[in-house]
Design a protein around this motif. Structure first.
Motif, mmCIF file in Angstrom:
data_model
loop_
_atom_site.group_PDB
_atom_site.id
_atom_site.type_symbol
_atom_site.label_atom_id
_atom_site.label_comp_id
_atom_site.label_asym_id
_atom_site.label_seq_id
_atom_site.Cartn_x
_atom_site.Cartn_y
_atom_site.Cartn_z
ATOM 1 N N ARG A 193 0.425 -1.496 0.463
ATOM 2 C CA ARG A 193 -0.306 0.106 -0.636
ATOM 3 C C ARG A 193 0.907 1.136 -0.064
ATOM 4 N NH1 ARG A 193 -4.443 -1.315 -2.154
ATOM 5 N NH2 ARG A 193 -5.548 -3.591 -0.724
ATOM 6 N N ALA A 194 0.219 2.258 -1.175
ATOM 7 C CA ALA A 194 1.215 3.520 -0.887
ATOM 8 C C ALA A 194 0.881 4.180 -0.152
ATOM 9 C CB ALA A 194 0.690 4.079 -1.517
ATOM 10 N N LYS A 195 2.049 5.248 0.906
ATOM 11 C CA LYS A 195 1.943 5.370 1.794
ATOM 12 C C LYS A 195 2.401 7.380 1.964
ATOM 13 C CE LYS A 195 0.580 2.302 5.423
ATOM 14 N NZ LYS A 195 0.861 1.506 6.545
ATOM 15 N N LYS A 196 2.095 8.862 2.353
ATOM 16 C CA LYS A 196 2.642 9.756 2.384
ATOM 17 C C LYS A 196 4.047 8.939 3.170
ATOM 18 C CE LYS A 196 2.650 13.937 0.923
ATOM 19 N NZ LYS A 196 3.544 13.885 -0.811
ATOM 20 N N HIS A 197 5.129 9.899 2.871
ATOM 21 C CA HIS A 197 6.554 9.719 3.811
ATOM 22 C C HIS A 197 6.531 10.565 4.004
ATOM 23 C CE1 HIS A 197 10.578 7.963 4.644
ATOM 24 N NE2 HIS A 197 10.656 9.042 3.902
ATOM 25 N N GLU A 198 6.724 11.436 4.958
ATOM 26 C CA GLU A 198 7.065 12.500 5.737
ATOM 27 C C GLU A 198 8.243 12.644 7.137
ATOM 28 O OE1 GLU A 198 4.639 14.740 5.292
ATOM 29 O OE2 GLU A 198 2.623 13.071 5.431
ATOM 30 N N ASP A 199 8.877 11.453 6.351
ATOM 31 C CA ASP A 199 10.419 11.844 6.841
ATOM 32 C C ASP A 199 11.427 12.190 6.554
ATOM 33 O OD1 ASP A 199 8.990 10.401 9.227
ATOM 34 O OD2 ASP A 199 10.529 8.232 8.477
ATOM 35 N N ILE A 232 1.129 -4.509 -13.396
ATOM 36 C CA ILE A 232 0.978 -2.912 -12.520
ATOM 37 C C ILE A 232 -0.554 -2.985 -12.976
ATOM 38 C CG2 ILE A 232 3.952 -3.085 -13.322
ATOM 39 C CD1 ILE A 232 2.186 -1.057 -15.496
ATOM 40 N N ALA A 233 -1.612 -3.523 -13.415
ATOM 41 C CA ALA A 233 -2.791 -3.630 -12.899
ATOM 42 C C ALA A 233 -3.700 -3.055 -11.199
ATOM 43 C CB ALA A 233 -3.979 -3.959 -13.723
ATOM 44 N N ASP A 234 -2.931 -3.252 -10.455
ATOM 45 C CA ASP A 234 -3.492 -3.580 -9.515
ATOM 46 C C ASP A 234 -2.259 -2.469 -7.959
ATOM 47 O OD1 ASP A 234 -5.296 -4.609 -9.658
ATOM 48 O OD2 ASP A 234 -5.486 -6.575 -9.283
ATOM 49 N N MET A 235 -1.082 -2.065 -8.994
ATOM 50 C CA MET A 235 -0.576 -1.156 -8.252
ATOM 51 C C MET A 235 -0.393 -0.334 -7.319
ATOM 52 S SD MET A 235 3.262 0.896 -10.030
ATOM 53 C CE MET A 235 1.989 1.967 -10.120
ATOM 54 N N ASP A 236 -0.181 0.011 -6.198
ATOM 55 C CA ASP A 236 -1.189 1.050 -5.153
ATOM 56 C C ASP A 236 -0.234 1.964 -5.397
ATOM 57 O OD1 ASP A 236 -3.277 1.739 -4.140
ATOM 58 O OD2 ASP A 236 -2.269 1.742 -1.423
ATOM 59 N N SER A 292 9.358 -1.782 -8.901
ATOM 60 C CA SER A 292 9.154 -2.565 -7.596
ATOM 61 C C SER A 292 8.614 -3.295 -7.442
ATOM 62 C CB SER A 292 8.879 -1.064 -6.412
ATOM 63 O OG SER A 292 9.852 -0.109 -6.082
ATOM 64 N N VAL A 293 6.995 -3.257 -8.181
ATOM 65 C CA VAL A 293 6.432 -4.195 -8.046
ATOM 66 C C VAL A 293 6.501 -5.372 -9.236
ATOM 67 C CG1 VAL A 293 4.045 -4.858 -9.573
ATOM 68 C CG2 VAL A 293 4.533 -2.947 -7.177
ATOM 69 N N LEU A 294 7.286 -5.092 -10.348
ATOM 70 C CA LEU A 294 7.971 -5.695 -10.982
ATOM 71 C C LEU A 294 8.838 -6.728 -10.417
ATOM 72 C CD1 LEU A 294 7.817 -3.584 -14.640
ATOM 73 C CD2 LEU A 294 6.384 -5.839 -13.986
ATOM 74 N N CYS A 295 9.666 -5.895 -9.615
ATOM 75 C CA CYS A 295 10.479 -6.935 -9.239
ATOM 76 C C CYS A 295 10.269 -7.738 -8.155
ATOM 77 C CB CYS A 295 11.906 -5.659 -9.045
ATOM 78 S SG CYS A 295 12.159 -5.579 -10.234
ATOM 79 N N LEU A 296 9.445 -7.299 -7.704
ATOM 80 C CA LEU A 296 8.750 -8.342 -6.220
ATOM 81 C C LEU A 296 7.934 -8.858 -6.891
ATOM 82 C CD1 LEU A 296 7.547 -5.387 -4.147
ATOM 83 C CD2 LEU A 296 9.671 -6.813 -3.357
ATOM 84 N N TYR A 326 8.205 0.124 4.510
ATOM 85 C CA TYR A 326 8.762 1.325 4.386
ATOM 86 C C TYR A 326 9.316 2.457 3.635
ATOM 87 C CZ TYR A 326 10.641 5.126 6.537
ATOM 88 O OH TYR A 326 11.640 6.669 6.649
ATOM 89 N N VAL A 327 10.104 1.256 2.764
ATOM 90 C CA VAL A 327 11.461 1.364 1.784
ATOM 91 C C VAL A 327 10.501 1.616 0.131
ATOM 92 C CG1 VAL A 327 12.956 0.531 0.112
ATOM 93 C CG2 VAL A 327 12.828 0.388 2.269
ATOM 94 N N TYR A 328 9.218 1.011 0.702
ATOM 95 C CA TYR A 328 8.658 1.106 -1.271
ATOM 96 C C TYR A 328 8.041 3.127 -1.354
ATOM 97 C CZ TYR A 328 4.684 0.459 -4.159
ATOM 98 O OH TYR A 328 3.669 1.041 -5.018
#
Length: 574
Positions: free
Chosen positions: A194-200, A396-400, A416-420, A454-456
C-alpha cells in the motif's frame, strides 16, 4: 526441507503410488502431515519453513488458552483457530502450510512468497506439494509443455510468472496469496503493498532504514553463525551487524577457477570481490573462507541444479550456488544471504538508467526478438510480444500509488512491483531449491515485510541518494562499513569469465545436438543452434535474462531444457 504431498482423488482406489510413506485417509493420500486432535476435532497439517517471531506467537496463543506448543504444525493450527485466515498477517517467517479439516483445505505462503508450494487441480483430483517430482510420481498428472508453457519458457524463462510453472496445469501459489478448497480451488490475495505519504526527512529516513534492517537481521540470528560475503553492500551489511553481536562469525565467498586471469569488466559486473572482502575482514574479526569452483564442477552441476529447481533455471548461476551450498553445508546448517535487497531498495540498472527505466515492458526482457530468432519455425510465430504485453499490464494493474506521486516515484513503484513479483520470486525459488538440495537453510533478512512497506514509500530521490543505486541503504550503514565497500558499485551474483567454461558447455550441448532424438530439434532452429554451439555462445551477444546469461550461460540453459524434458518425460504438446 520437509517434503510433503497431498492428493485428494475421487477415484482413490485406482491410484498407484510409488511413495512408501504416503498415508491413506478417507479419499486422500498424505505424506509429511501431522495429525492433531483439538476440541474433539481432527486436523491434518504440514508446515515447511521457519517462523522468526515464534516466541511472540506462542505467548499470544498461550494467553488465548491454547495448549503448550511442541511443533510448527501445532503453532500454525492454533494460530488458524485463533486468527482464522488472518494468521499470515501475524506470523513472520519464510513458510508454506497446508491444513485439512472436514473435507476442506487451506493452503498458504508467507506474505513475500519465501517458500514454494505447487498445486494441480482437474475434475478428479487436487494435488499439493513442495516438490513437482512427487506430484508427477504419485498422482495422475501427465507432464506437458503446451503452447503457453513454450511462451513462458522463451518469452520469460527462467523468470516465469510467479503463479505458474512451465508444466501445463501445475501452478504455484503467488506472493501474498492463499487458496481454500471444498469443491474447487478459490484463490485469494491477502497481502498487497500500500502507498503512503512519506513524511520523514533524509536523516530520519536513513536512521529508520538502519533500525528496520538491523532488527530483521537480529530477529533471524537464532542458530545462524555464518553469512555469504561477496564484499558487496548487502552481504557486508548483514556480516557487519552479525559480527558486532558475536566474535565467532563465519563468512564464505565464491570464486571461479581462472577468473582473476580472465576477468573483463562491463556495465553489469564492474569489479572482482577480493579487495572488498579483504577490507571487511580487516574491519571485523571474521573467520572467512573462499571456496573456488572449477570450470568442470560448474559444468557438472548443471543437471543437478535443474533437478533441484525441477525446471530449467539460471544455468551456471544456479549450479554455482548449488555447489557453494554443498560445500558450506559441511560446516553450517543455516546461513545468511543478502538476497532480496535489490528488489526492495532499487538496486537494478532499470531503476535508474535512462535507456531502461521508462520502458513500458519488463526491462530485463528487452531482447525478446533475439530470443525468438533462435526458435524453430513451428513455435517462432507464437505471439510472444503480445503475451509479454498482457503479463506486464496485468502485473501493474493493481499497483497502489499516490495521486501526487512524481513521474519518477510512479516509475520506481512500477519497477518495485515488477521486481517483487517476477525477479525476486525467480531468485527466491533459486535460493530455496539449491539450498534444499544441499540440505542447508538460507535466510534472507532483507526480505522483511516491515522494511519493504517503509522503503516502498520512500521517494525515489531519497532512495537514489547521491545518484547511487540503493543510496539510502548506503547512507544508513555508511558508519558500519569500510567506505569502499559501502559505495561500491553493485555487482550481480559472480559468474565465470574463464573461456574454458565455454569450451566445456559447448561440448556438452554439441553431444545433445548430435542426438537426433534430442528435444532441442523440436524447439530451436537447427542452423541457428549449430552456429551458437560452434561459436561457443559468441553468436548471442546480449544477456538472455537480466544482467546475466549471455553466450556460454545460454548454452548451459539450453542444455538444462534438454535434460528437463528428458528427465521428466515432458510431452511437447503444441
Amino acid at each position: 526441507m520437509k517434503e510433503y504431498l497431498f492428493i485428494k482423488n475421487q477415484n482413490i482406489d485406482a491410484m498407484h503410488t510409488h511413495f512408501a510413506s504416503l498415508v491413506h485417509m478417507q479419499d486422500m493420500w498424505l505424506c509429511g502431515f501431522e495429525e492433531i486432535s483439538y476440541a474433539r476435532k481432527n486436523y491434518a497439517i504440514v508446515v515447511d519453513g521457519e517462523v522468526y517471531n515464534e516466541k511472540q506467537i506462542k505467548e499470544e496463543l498461550h494467553e488465548a488458552q491454547f495448549p503448550p506448543i511442541a511443533s510448527l504444525e501445532e503453532l500454525f493450527l492454533y494460530a488458524y483457530l485463533h486468527w482464522k485466515e488472518d494468521l499470515m498477517k501475524h506470523i513472520e517467517g519464510a513458510y508454506a502450510f497446508v491444513l485439512y479439516h472436514d473435507h476442506q483445505i487451506l493452503a498458504a505462503k508467507d506474505p513475500l512468497g519465501l517458500s514454494v508450494l505447487y498445486y494441480y487441480e482437474d475434475d478428479h483430483q487436487l494435488v499439493i506439494s513442495n516438490r513437482i517430482s512427487l506430484m508427477l510420481d504419485n498422482a495422475a498428472i501427465t507432464p506437458k509443455l503446451s503452447k503457453e508453457g513454450v511462451m513462458d519458457l522463451f518469452a520469460f524463462g527462467p523468470g516465469i510468472p510467479e503463479n505458474k510453472t512451465i508444466l501445463d496445469g501445475i501452478h504455484q501459489l503467488a506472493m501474498g496469496q492463499y487458496f481454500t478448497y471444498k469443491d474447487k480451488v478459490a484463490l485469494k490475495t491477502y497481502y498487497r503493498l500500500r502507498a503512503k505519504k512519506h513524511e520523514d526527512d533524509i536523516d530520519t529516513t536513513a536512521k529508520h532504514v538502519y533500525e528496520l534492517v538491523e532488527a530483521s537481521i537480529k530477529r533471524q540470528m537464532d542458530q545462524v553463525h555464518a553469512s555469504f560475503l561477496s564484499g558487496g553492500l548487502d552481504s557486508s551489511i548483514i556480516t557487519a551487524v552479525c559480527a558486532k553481536e558475536t566474535a565467532d562469525w563465519h563468512t564464505y565467498s565464491l570464486a571461479y577457477e581462472g577468473n582473476k586471469e580472465n576477468f573483463k569488466g562491463n556495465m553489469y559486473q564492474v569489479s572482482l570481490d577480493d579487495d572488498y572482502i579483504k577490507q571487511m575482514c580487516e574491519r571485523y574479526p571474521l573467520q572467512h573462507q573462499e571456496l573456488m569452483i572449477t570450470q568442470k564442477q560448474l559444468r557438472d552441476e548443471l543437471k543437478n541444479a535443474m533437478l533441484a529447481r525441477e525446471f530449467p533455471g539460471m544455468a551456471d548461476i544456479d549450479s554455482s550456488l548449488l555447489w557453494l551450498c554443498e560445500q558450506v553445508s559441511q560446516k553450517e546448517r543455516v546461513i545468511f544471504s543478502g538476497e532480496c535487497s535489490d528488489e526492495i531498495f532499487g538496486g537494478y540498472p532499470w531503476f535508474y538508467r535512462k535507456e531502461l527505466k521508462d520502458l513500458e515492458t519488463f526491462p530485463w526482457l528487452r531482447n525478446v526478438n533475439d530470443r525468438i530468432s533462435l526458435l524453430h519455425e513451428d513455435i517462432k510465430h507464437f505471439d510472444y510480444q503480445g503475451y509479454i504485453k498482457k503479463n506486464y499490464a496485468d502485473s501493474i494493474a493493481d499497483m497502489d500509488y499516490l495521486s501526487d506521486d512524481s513521474k519518477e516515484d510512479r516509475q520506481a513503484r512500477i519497477h518495485s512491483v515488477l521486481c517483487l513479483h517476477w525477479f525476486m520470486q525467480t531468485l527466491v525459488v533459486r535460493q530455496i531449491t539449491m539450498a534444499n538440495w544441499a540440505n542447508i537453510t538460507i535466510r534472507a533478512p532483507f526480505a522483511d515485510v516491515k522494511t519493504l512497506e517503509y522503503v516502498y514509500n520512500i521517494p525515489w530521490d531519497m532512495k537514489f541518494y547521491k545518484q547511487n543505486e540503493k543510496g539510502i541503504l548506503r547512507k544508513a550503514f555508511e558508519k558500519l562499513l569500510p567506505k569502499d565497500v559501502c559505495w561500491r558499485k553493485k555487482n550481480p551474483f559472480p559468474k565465470t569469465h574463464n573461456p574454458l567454461y565455454a569450451d566445456l558447455v559447448a561440448d556438452l550441448l554439441k553431444k545433445r545436438y548430435d542426438d537426433p532424438s534430442s528435444p532441442l530439434h523440436r524447439l530451436f532452429d537447427d542452423a541457428t543452434l549449430k552456429e551458437l554451439i560452434e561459436s561457443k555462445g559468441a553468436s548471442y551477444t546480449l544477456p538472455w535474462y537480466g544482467q546475466l546469461m549471455s553466450g556460454p550461460q545460454l548454452l548451459a540453459y539450453l542444455y538444462q531444457i534438454d535434460q528437463w524434458i528428458l528427465t521428466y518425460h515432458v510431452q511437447l504438446d503444441f
